[in-house]
Design an enzyme around this catalytic site. Structure first.
Site, mmCIF file in Angstrom:
data_model
loop_
_atom_site.group_PDB
_atom_site.id
_atom_site.type_symbol
_atom_site.label_atom_id
_atom_site.label_comp_id
_atom_site.label_asym_id
_atom_site.label_seq_id
_atom_site.Cartn_x
_atom_site.Cartn_y
_atom_site.Cartn_z
ATOM 1 N N LYS A 99 0.812 -1.234 0.000
ATOM 2 C CA LYS A 99 0.000 0.000 0.000
ATOM 3 C C LYS A 99 0.841 1.278 0.000
ATOM 4 O O LYS A 99 0.345 2.363 0.308
ATOM 5 C CB LYS A 99 -0.994 0.054 1.181
ATOM 6 C CG LYS A 99 -1.917 -1.128 1.351
ATOM 7 C CD LYS A 99 -2.492 -1.673 0.092
ATOM 8 C CE LYS A 99 -3.531 -0.814 -0.574
ATOM 9 N NZ LYS A 99 -3.987 -1.455 -1.864
ATOM 10 N N GLY A 100 2.117 1.126 -0.365
ATOM 11 C CA GLY A 100 2.992 2.307 -0.388
ATOM 12 C C GLY A 100 2.881 3.127 -1.671
ATOM 13 O O GLY A 100 3.238 4.301 -1.710
ATOM 14 N N THR A 123 3.392 1.015 -4.756
ATOM 15 C CA THR A 123 4.284 0.170 -5.553
ATOM 16 C C THR A 123 3.764 -0.031 -6.980
ATOM 17 O O THR A 123 4.531 -0.057 -7.927
ATOM 18 C CB THR A 123 4.477 -1.205 -4.876
ATOM 19 O OG1 THR A 123 3.184 -1.784 -4.643
ATOM 20 C CG2 THR A 123 5.191 -1.071 -3.548
ATOM 21 N N ARG A 124 2.443 -0.160 -7.124
ATOM 22 C CA ARG A 124 1.893 -0.359 -8.464
ATOM 23 C C ARG A 124 2.092 0.892 -9.313
ATOM 24 O O ARG A 124 2.465 0.797 -10.483
ATOM 25 C CB ARG A 124 0.397 -0.729 -8.365
ATOM 26 C CG ARG A 124 -0.322 -0.861 -9.698
ATOM 27 C CD ARG A 124 0.283 -1.887 -10.631
ATOM 28 N NE ARG A 124 0.277 -3.232 -10.096
ATOM 29 C CZ ARG A 124 0.894 -4.269 -10.666
ATOM 30 N NH1 ARG A 124 1.581 -4.101 -11.793
ATOM 31 N NH2 ARG A 124 0.859 -5.459 -10.116
ATOM 32 N N ARG A 181 5.431 4.967 2.889
ATOM 33 C CA ARG A 181 4.328 5.911 3.055
ATOM 34 C C ARG A 181 4.070 6.051 4.548
ATOM 35 O O ARG A 181 4.347 5.100 5.312
ATOM 36 C CB ARG A 181 3.121 5.285 2.348
ATOM 37 C CG ARG A 181 1.841 6.061 2.383
ATOM 38 C CD ARG A 181 0.759 5.235 1.688
ATOM 39 N NE ARG A 181 -0.493 5.949 1.535
ATOM 40 C CZ ARG A 181 -1.609 5.402 1.057
ATOM 41 N NH1 ARG A 181 -1.621 4.128 0.679
ATOM 42 N NH2 ARG A 181 -2.703 6.111 0.944
ATOM 43 N N SER A 192 -4.997 2.287 4.850
ATOM 44 C CA SER A 192 -5.154 1.832 3.463
ATOM 45 C C SER A 192 -5.227 0.308 3.396
ATOM 46 O O SER A 192 -6.054 -0.270 2.684
ATOM 47 C CB SER A 192 -3.965 2.341 2.631
ATOM 48 O OG SER A 192 -3.957 1.759 1.361
ATOM 49 N N LYS A 249 -6.950 1.353 -6.565
ATOM 50 C CA LYS A 249 -5.846 2.229 -6.136
ATOM 51 C C LYS A 249 -6.418 3.628 -5.964
ATOM 52 O O LYS A 249 -6.962 4.195 -6.912
ATOM 53 C CB LYS A 249 -4.727 2.264 -7.174
ATOM 54 C CG LYS A 249 -4.194 0.918 -7.539
ATOM 55 C CD LYS A 249 -3.466 0.239 -6.384
ATOM 56 C CE LYS A 249 -3.015 -1.145 -6.788
ATOM 57 N NZ LYS A 249 -2.428 -1.899 -5.712
ATOM 58 N N GLY A 250 -6.281 4.132 -4.746
ATOM 59 C CA GLY A 250 -6.845 5.453 -4.464
ATOM 60 C C GLY A 250 -8.261 5.316 -3.930
ATOM 61 O O GLY A 250 -9.146 6.091 -4.272
ATOM 62 N N THR A 289 -11.348 5.443 -1.192
ATOM 63 C CA THR A 289 -11.711 6.338 -0.100
ATOM 64 C C THR A 289 -11.557 5.567 1.211
ATOM 65 O O THR A 289 -12.065 4.446 1.337
ATOM 66 C CB THR A 289 -13.181 6.789 -0.258
ATOM 67 O OG1 THR A 289 -13.311 7.324 -1.575
ATOM 68 C CG2 THR A 289 -13.562 7.837 0.768
HETATM 69 N N1 LIG Z 1 -0.915 7.631 -9.385
HETATM 70 C C1 LIG Z 1 -1.565 6.920 -8.465
HETATM 71 N N2 LIG Z 1 -2.806 6.454 -8.711
HETATM 72 C C2 LIG Z 1 -3.440 5.733 -7.773
HETATM 73 N N3 LIG Z 1 -2.935 5.412 -6.571
HETATM 74 C C3 LIG Z 1 -1.699 5.848 -6.291
HETATM 75 C C4 LIG Z 1 -0.966 6.616 -7.220
HETATM 76 N N4 LIG Z 1 0.228 6.916 -6.672
HETATM 77 C C5 LIG Z 1 0.244 6.375 -5.462
HETATM 78 N N5 LIG Z 1 -0.924 5.725 -5.220
HETATM 79 C C6 LIG Z 1 -1.234 5.049 -3.971
HETATM 80 O O1 LIG Z 1 -0.944 3.671 -4.136
HETATM 81 C C7 LIG Z 1 -1.632 3.019 -3.068
HETATM 82 C C8 LIG Z 1 -1.657 1.532 -3.333
HETATM 83 O O2 LIG Z 1 -0.340 1.085 -3.104
HETATM 84 P P1 LIG Z 1 0.241 -0.224 -3.767
HETATM 85 O O3 LIG Z 1 0.113 -0.158 -5.228
HETATM 86 O O4 LIG Z 1 1.611 -0.399 -3.231
HETATM 87 O O5 LIG Z 1 -0.729 -1.325 -3.196
HETATM 88 S S1 LIG Z 1 -0.490 -2.916 -3.155
HETATM 89 O O6 LIG Z 1 0.346 -3.207 -2.007
HETATM 90 O O7 LIG Z 1 0.147 -3.310 -4.401
HETATM 91 O O8 LIG Z 1 -1.847 -3.486 -2.994
HETATM 92 C C9 LIG Z 1 -2.996 3.690 -3.073
HETATM 93 O O9 LIG Z 1 -3.497 3.602 -1.769
HETATM 94 P P2 LIG Z 1 -5.003 3.953 -1.383
HETATM 95 O O10 LIG Z 1 -5.154 5.430 -1.666
HETATM 96 O O11 LIG Z 1 -5.146 3.666 0.043
HETATM 97 O O12 LIG Z 1 -5.900 3.118 -2.251
HETATM 98 C C10 LIG Z 1 -2.683 5.114 -3.516
HETATM 99 O O13 LIG Z 1 -2.770 6.051 -2.498
#
Ligand SMILES: Nc1ncnc2c1ncn2[C@@H]1O[C@H](COP(=O)(O)OS(=O)(=O)O)[C@@H](OP(=O)(O)O)[C@H]1O
EC number: 2.8.2.-
Length: 412
Positions: free
Chosen positions: A168-169, A171-172, A249, A257, A374-375, A377
């Site tokens: 949830k940092g 990474t994607r 994060r 998250s 991702k993102g 609420t």
């Molecule tokens: N560009 C962009 N678009 C969408 N989301 C973004 C982006 N950059 C960073 N993030 C943040 O990435 C959080 C998800 O982290 P990960 O991809 O590491 O999650 S996972 O561990 O692979 O499940 C996700 O966490 P949440 O907001 O809690 O959903 C996002 O805050």
């Protein structure tokens, strides 16, 4: 004595008619041969510089993309960048092949603690409609011989760089942004090799990787590696030179998250507040709950530093990755020894999504935001509980800042 010719007649007019015709014929033949030669040269040049490329791309998405120095304009750019253009086209072909392989390998029952379930949705261009993406439709148009040759290029390598965390940092987002770089090739799904599938062996792991050409970096991301005790020694045994990237994060937001993700799959779980405490009235935090435990970054880092020097690790700020993606990507490209190709020109802020998105994703000419997982609420959490967690994490955060030499600004 020869009879006088008409006034103004050429002195050679006395030449026999057959000789004059022969001279004219020779002249015409020479011009014809010269024209043929010039025409042949032009065709040759066209084929060398753009023949298979234009033939494959059917117009190409690169046109007008000055960032990559590929096909920015007419023949002059082609003459300057034939290798880069060829390479780019290879990448697109390889990507299509990889998509096919990944679709065949799709996990049967994805675990709920990773984003394996959603990587496909978030990997641009995976769902190719009847017309296909630029790359997709172009493959169909390629001459079979050329296609076979192109598809056989490159080889699968073990990753030279891994995004090891944190869950949830962000990474994607980091991996999807990096994949825009022509010298980065990454596996879309999380392989979970060093934590769940180590017994399958390195040959199995390598097989998951995309093909790469000389000079390209193979990458993968599996955020759970950062908190897996065995992972540092195992990665070091694969290669001591592996570069490690950690997206960190604010641990409190990260925990929320993490909880939000679990809640989305199992709506009946207890509240965040009740899971946080071992004893709420005593304010005793339950550090065995993974959502809390993952955020104690300093503790996990200690294990990694027993196997890797700090200089082989890069710590990316998850917050800055959202605020200034190009800035963070600049640091990552430097760390990986890559040319800084991904710049602010590649991003735009999508107001609806509330996050930065790519103007063009890898192998596509369309804008691309990460998927809806991702993102998310986050639920409202009792401010007293949030404060207690901030107090809990503060000393660990300070230790982490000291260890990494970076202040991530989570503590005011
Ligand atoms: N560009 C962009 N678009 C969408 N989301 C973004 C982006 N950059 C960073 N993030 C943040 O990435 C959080 C998800 O982290 P990960 O991809 O590491 O999650 S996972 O561990 O692979 O499940 C996700 O966490 P949440 O907001 O809690 O959903 C996002 O805050």
């Amino acid at each position: 004595m020869a009879p006088p010719g008409p006034a103004g007649a050429h002195p050679n007019s006395a030449e026999p008619l057959s000789r004059r015709i022969f001279r004219k014929f020779l002249l015409m033949l020479c011009s014809l041969l010269t024209s043929l030669y010039v025409f042949y040269c032009l065709v040759e040049r066209g084929q060398t510089l753009s023949g298979p490329i234009v033939g494959l791309s059917g117009g190409g998405e690169e046109a007008g993309d000055p960032d990559r120095g590929v096909l920015a304009g007419g023949p002059r750019e082609l003459a300057v960048w034939p290798a880069a253009t060829h390479r780019k086209r290879l990448l697109q072909l390889q990507q299509r092949r990889r998509r096919r392989q990944q679709q065949q390998r799709r996990p049967a029952a994805p675990r709920d603690d990773s984003d394996q379930t959603v990587w496909e949705e978030e990997t641009p261009g995976l769902v190719v409609g009847p017309g296909g993406s630029g790359a997709g439709s172009s493959v169909a148009e390629a001459p079979p011989g050329t296609l076979a040759l192109l598809l056989d290029e490159g080889s699968k390598q073990l990753p030279q760089a891994i995004i090891i965390g944190v869950k949830k940092g962000g990474t994607r987002a980091l991996l999807e942004f990096l994949r825009v770089h022509p010298d980065v090739r990454a596996v879309g799904a999380e392989p979970h090799f060093f934590d769940r599938s180590y017994d399958k062996g390195l040959a199995w792991y390598r097989e998951l990787m995309p093909r790469t050409l000389d000079g390209q970096i193979t990458m993968e991301k599996t955020p759970s590696y950062f908190v897996t005790r065995e992972a540092p020694a195992r990665i070091s045994a694969m290669s001591k030179d592996t570069k490690l990237i950690v997206v960190v994060r604010d641990p409190v937001t990260r925990a929320i998250s993490d909880y939000t993700q679990t809640l989305s799959k199992r709506p009946d779980i207890p509240s965040f507040e009740s899971l946080t405490f071992r004893n709420r009235s005593a304010g005793l935090i339950d550090t065995s709950w993974s959502a809390i435990q993952i955020g104690i970054y300093a503790k996990h880092l200690e294990h990694w530093l027993r196997h890797f020097p700090l200089g082989q690790m890069l710590f990316v700020s998850g917050e800055r990755l959202i605020r200034d993606p190009a800035g963070e990507l600049g640091r990552v490209q430097d760390f990986l020894g890559l040319k800084r190709i991904i710049t602010d020109k590649h991003f735009y802020f999508n107001k609806t999504k509330g996050f930065p998105c790519l103007k063009k994703a890898e192998g596509s000419s369309k804008p691309h935001c990460l998927g809806k997982t991702k993102g998310r609420t986050h639920p409202d959490i009792d401010p007293g509980v949030v404060q207690r967690l901030r107090d809990f994490y503060r000393p660990f955060n300070l230790k982490f800042y000291q260890m990494t030499g970076q202040d991530f600004g989570w503590d005011g």
